[in-house]
Scaffold this motif. Structure first.
Motif, mmCIF file in Angstrom:
data_model
loop_
_atom_site.group_PDB
_atom_site.id
_atom_site.type_symbol
_atom_site.label_atom_id
_atom_site.label_comp_id
_atom_site.label_asym_id
_atom_site.label_seq_id
_atom_site.Cartn_x
_atom_site.Cartn_y
_atom_site.Cartn_z
ATOM 1 N N PRO A 117 -40.324 -40.610 39.272
ATOM 2 C CA PRO A 117 -39.221 -40.950 40.786
ATOM 3 C C PRO A 117 -38.293 -39.683 40.818
ATOM 4 C CG PRO A 117 -38.659 -42.889 39.003
ATOM 5 C CD PRO A 117 -40.007 -42.370 38.762
ATOM 6 N N PRO A 118 -38.520 -39.909 42.414
ATOM 7 C CA PRO A 118 -36.919 -38.871 42.944
ATOM 8 C C PRO A 118 -35.779 -39.399 41.375
ATOM 9 C CG PRO A 118 -38.513 -38.824 44.524
ATOM 10 C CD PRO A 118 -38.765 -40.434 44.187
ATOM 11 N N GLU A 119 -35.256 -40.438 41.563
ATOM 12 C CA GLU A 119 -34.267 -41.050 41.600
ATOM 13 C C GLU A 119 -34.381 -41.100 39.492
ATOM 14 O OE1 GLU A 119 -36.441 -42.992 43.374
ATOM 15 O OE2 GLU A 119 -35.407 -42.946 45.791
ATOM 16 N N TYR A 120 -34.794 -40.545 38.567
ATOM 17 C CA TYR A 120 -34.961 -40.661 37.542
ATOM 18 C C TYR A 120 -33.993 -39.634 37.377
ATOM 19 C CZ TYR A 120 -36.094 -40.028 32.797
ATOM 20 O OH TYR A 120 -36.323 -40.386 31.219
ATOM 21 N N PHE A 121 -33.805 -39.004 38.262
ATOM 22 C CA PHE A 121 -32.420 -38.122 38.202
ATOM 23 C C PHE A 121 -31.356 -38.379 38.333
ATOM 24 C CE2 PHE A 121 -36.902 -35.855 37.347
ATOM 25 C CZ PHE A 121 -36.470 -35.288 36.259
ATOM 26 N N THR A 122 -30.212 -37.575 38.171
ATOM 27 C CA THR A 122 -28.728 -38.023 38.850
ATOM 28 C C THR A 122 -28.293 -35.999 39.797
ATOM 29 O OG1 THR A 122 -29.034 -39.928 38.217
ATOM 30 C CG2 THR A 122 -26.529 -38.720 39.280
ATOM 31 N N PRO A 123 -27.947 -35.997 40.474
ATOM 32 C CA PRO A 123 -28.433 -36.471 41.541
ATOM 33 C C PRO A 123 -29.676 -36.359 41.936
ATOM 34 C CG PRO A 123 -27.995 -33.651 42.034
ATOM 35 C CD PRO A 123 -27.093 -35.148 40.839
ATOM 36 N N ARG A 124 -30.735 -37.524 42.982
ATOM 37 C CA ARG A 124 -32.213 -37.304 42.507
ATOM 38 C C ARG A 124 -32.920 -35.512 42.873
ATOM 39 N NH1 ARG A 124 -34.607 -40.639 47.425
ATOM 40 N NH2 ARG A 124 -35.920 -39.541 47.185
ATOM 41 N N ALA A 125 -33.813 -35.825 42.333
ATOM 42 C CA ALA A 125 -34.285 -34.598 42.434
ATOM 43 C C ALA A 125 -35.299 -34.781 43.639
ATOM 44 C CB ALA A 125 -35.194 -33.913 41.261
ATOM 45 N N ASP A 126 -35.913 -33.199 43.824
ATOM 46 C CA ASP A 126 -36.433 -33.377 45.551
ATOM 47 C C ASP A 126 -37.999 -32.251 44.897
ATOM 48 O OD1 ASP A 126 -35.319 -33.841 47.580
ATOM 49 O OD2 ASP A 126 -34.312 -32.729 46.722
ATOM 50 N N TYR A 127 -38.329 -31.500 43.010
ATOM 51 C CA TYR A 127 -39.521 -31.103 43.118
ATOM 52 C C TYR A 127 -39.058 -30.604 41.667
ATOM 53 C CZ TYR A 127 -36.723 -26.534 44.423
ATOM 54 O OH TYR A 127 -35.999 -25.459 44.760
ATOM 55 N N LEU A 128 -40.067 -30.469 41.154
ATOM 56 C CA LEU A 128 -40.355 -29.861 39.429
ATOM 57 C C LEU A 128 -40.489 -28.799 39.396
ATOM 58 C CD1 LEU A 128 -41.893 -32.625 38.014
ATOM 59 C CD2 LEU A 128 -38.909 -31.803 38.237
ATOM 60 N N LEU A 129 -40.057 -27.731 39.242
ATOM 61 C CA LEU A 129 -39.788 -26.012 39.040
ATOM 62 C C LEU A 129 -40.428 -25.583 37.665
ATOM 63 C CD1 LEU A 129 -39.990 -23.212 41.020
ATOM 64 C CD2 LEU A 129 -38.068 -23.057 39.766
ATOM 65 N N ARG A 130 -41.448 -25.205 37.492
ATOM 66 C CA ARG A 130 -42.785 -24.391 36.377
ATOM 67 C C ARG A 130 -41.411 -23.325 36.087
ATOM 68 N NH1 ARG A 130 -46.292 -26.422 33.352
ATOM 69 N NH2 ARG A 130 -46.994 -27.805 35.226
ATOM 70 N N VAL A 131 -40.978 -23.178 34.943
ATOM 71 C CA VAL A 131 -40.382 -21.984 34.387
ATOM 72 C C VAL A 131 -40.754 -21.540 33.742
ATOM 73 C CG1 VAL A 131 -37.896 -21.621 32.768
ATOM 74 C CG2 VAL A 131 -38.201 -23.423 33.848
ATOM 75 N N ARG A 132 -40.579 -19.566 34.519
ATOM 76 C CA ARG A 132 -41.080 -18.731 33.695
ATOM 77 C C ARG A 132 -40.590 -17.609 33.253
ATOM 78 N NH1 ARG A 132 -47.000 -20.155 33.796
ATOM 79 N NH2 ARG A 132 -47.303 -21.256 36.178
ATOM 80 N N GLY A 133 -40.156 -17.378 31.408
ATOM 81 C CA GLY A 133 -38.833 -16.731 31.284
ATOM 82 C C GLY A 133 -38.739 -17.739 30.059
ATOM 83 N N LEU A 134 -37.704 -15.907 29.643
ATOM 84 C CA LEU A 134 -36.849 -16.914 28.552
ATOM 85 C C LEU A 134 -35.511 -16.810 28.868
ATOM 86 C CD1 LEU A 134 -39.418 -15.793 25.256
ATOM 87 C CD2 LEU A 134 -38.879 -17.902 26.396
ATOM 88 N N SER A 135 -35.359 -16.351 30.106
ATOM 89 C CA SER A 135 -34.137 -16.245 30.354
ATOM 90 C C SER A 135 -32.225 -17.489 30.039
ATOM 91 C CB SER A 135 -33.859 -15.768 31.937
ATOM 92 O OG SER A 135 -33.990 -16.479 33.098
ATOM 93 N N MET A 136 -32.734 -18.948 30.692
ATOM 94 C CA MET A 136 -31.971 -19.934 30.112
ATOM 95 C C MET A 136 -32.794 -20.575 28.659
ATOM 96 S SD MET A 136 -30.194 -19.470 33.083
ATOM 97 C CE MET A 136 -30.057 -20.757 33.107
ATOM 98 N N GLN A 137 -33.063 -20.101 28.190
ATOM 99 C CA GLN A 137 -33.540 -20.244 26.614
ATOM 100 C C GLN A 137 -32.940 -21.061 26.020
ATOM 101 O OE1 GLN A 137 -35.962 -18.140 23.690
ATOM 102 N NE2 GLN A 137 -33.975 -16.856 22.806
ATOM 103 N N ASN A 138 -31.100 -20.566 26.224
ATOM 104 C CA ASN A 138 -30.012 -20.981 25.250
ATOM 105 C C ASN A 138 -29.575 -22.291 25.232
ATOM 106 O OD1 ASN A 138 -30.304 -18.832 23.508
ATOM 107 N ND2 ASN A 138 -28.758 -17.375 24.069
ATOM 108 N N ILE A 139 -30.202 -22.937 26.855
ATOM 109 C CA ILE A 139 -29.602 -24.057 26.932
ATOM 110 C C ILE A 139 -31.046 -25.372 27.025
ATOM 111 C CG2 ILE A 139 -27.323 -23.224 28.029
ATOM 112 C CD1 ILE A 139 -29.080 -24.039 31.019
ATOM 113 N N GLY A 140 -31.583 -24.565 26.754
ATOM 114 C CA GLY A 140 -32.638 -25.403 26.948
ATOM 115 C C GLY A 140 -34.374 -25.644 27.549
ATOM 116 N N ILE A 141 -33.789 -24.131 28.472
ATOM 117 C CA ILE A 141 -34.954 -24.342 29.660
ATOM 118 C C ILE A 141 -35.459 -23.686 28.872
ATOM 119 C CG2 ILE A 141 -35.279 -24.003 32.494
ATOM 120 C CD1 ILE A 141 -32.596 -24.574 32.126
ATOM 121 N N LEU A 142 -36.497 -23.544 28.571
ATOM 122 C CA LEU A 142 -38.002 -22.535 28.341
ATOM 123 C C LEU A 142 -38.785 -22.366 28.482
ATOM 124 C CD1 LEU A 142 -37.742 -24.641 25.080
ATOM 125 C CD2 LEU A 142 -36.163 -22.984 25.084
#
Length: 221
Positions: A117-142
């Protein structure tokens, strides 16, 4: 009594309303200029200021699509008024590849839906974006993760944002000083992206509010 619109101002207002009705969000200054034959976005900006003075729109400074219709804002919201409500019955839409120049929530970009559900996240999520690349890997976005995104115009310095620059969508950390914006990677192998808002269009699609590791449904809010 509100002064009547000039014919040119009416054309600009009609284009704003048409764009919002068809796409769900307002046009940029550049889009207004192209559609109505202005020589530069500055001409569009002058018309927007005139429309704001006459009370038919509200302009949010510092955002490329920061145009609101006071008449719509005053209407009470129902279950179908927010962008995420239509999708919430199926779950959060998962956005894959985004075609250049098209809205990020266009139907053709939705791979599938996640039952969270959108309310699982705070603030609520509107969509999920599939991550491409490694530019944010140092904060755990892979690579392959799903980034939960909350659509908002209100961005604070240092937040993780989904940004559209020259029709490319990227996830970066946002920093702004005056007209200068730096989109910073969280990987020393990637150089920061520097944007001069006086000469370049930058649209913030939203802020990151959580990660689903590898897209397998294990959420890290």
């Amino acid at each position: 009594m509100t002064r009547p619109l000039t014919p040119r101002q009416q054309n600009v207002f009609d284009f704003i309303v048409k764009t919002m009705n068809e796409l769900g969000y307002p046009p940029t200054r550049a889009e207004i200029s192209r559609a109505l034959g202005f020589r530069s976005p500055n001409a569009a900006e002058e018309h927007l200021r005139a429309l704001e003075r006459k009370g038919v729109i509200r302009v949010i400074r510092g955002t490329s699509r920061g145009i609101r219709l006071p008449a719509q804002e005053a209407e009470p919201q129902t279950a179908g008024d927010t962008p995420s409500d239509a999708a919430s019955s199926q779950g959060l839409p998962i956005i894959g590849e985004v075609a250049a120049g098209s809205p990020i929530l266009a139907t053709e970009h939705i791979d599938r839906y996640c039952p969270l559900p959108p309310e699982y996240f705070t603030p609520r999520a509107d969509y999920l974006l599939r991550v491409r690349g490694l530019s944010m890997q140092n904060i755990g976005i892979l690579e392959g993760d799903l980034l939960a995104v909350h659509r908002t115009d209100r961005i604070r310095d240092g937040q993780i944002v989904v940004a559209r620059l020259e029709d490319e969508v990227t996830v970066k950390r946002f920093h702004r000083q005056g007209h200068q914006v730096v989109l910073e990677a969280e990987n020393p192998d990637f150089a920061p992206i520097e944007v001069d808002l006086r000469h370049q269009e930058l649209e913030i699609e939203g802020i990151g509010v959580g990660v689903i590791r590898g897209g397998n449904g294990q959420a890290l809010a």
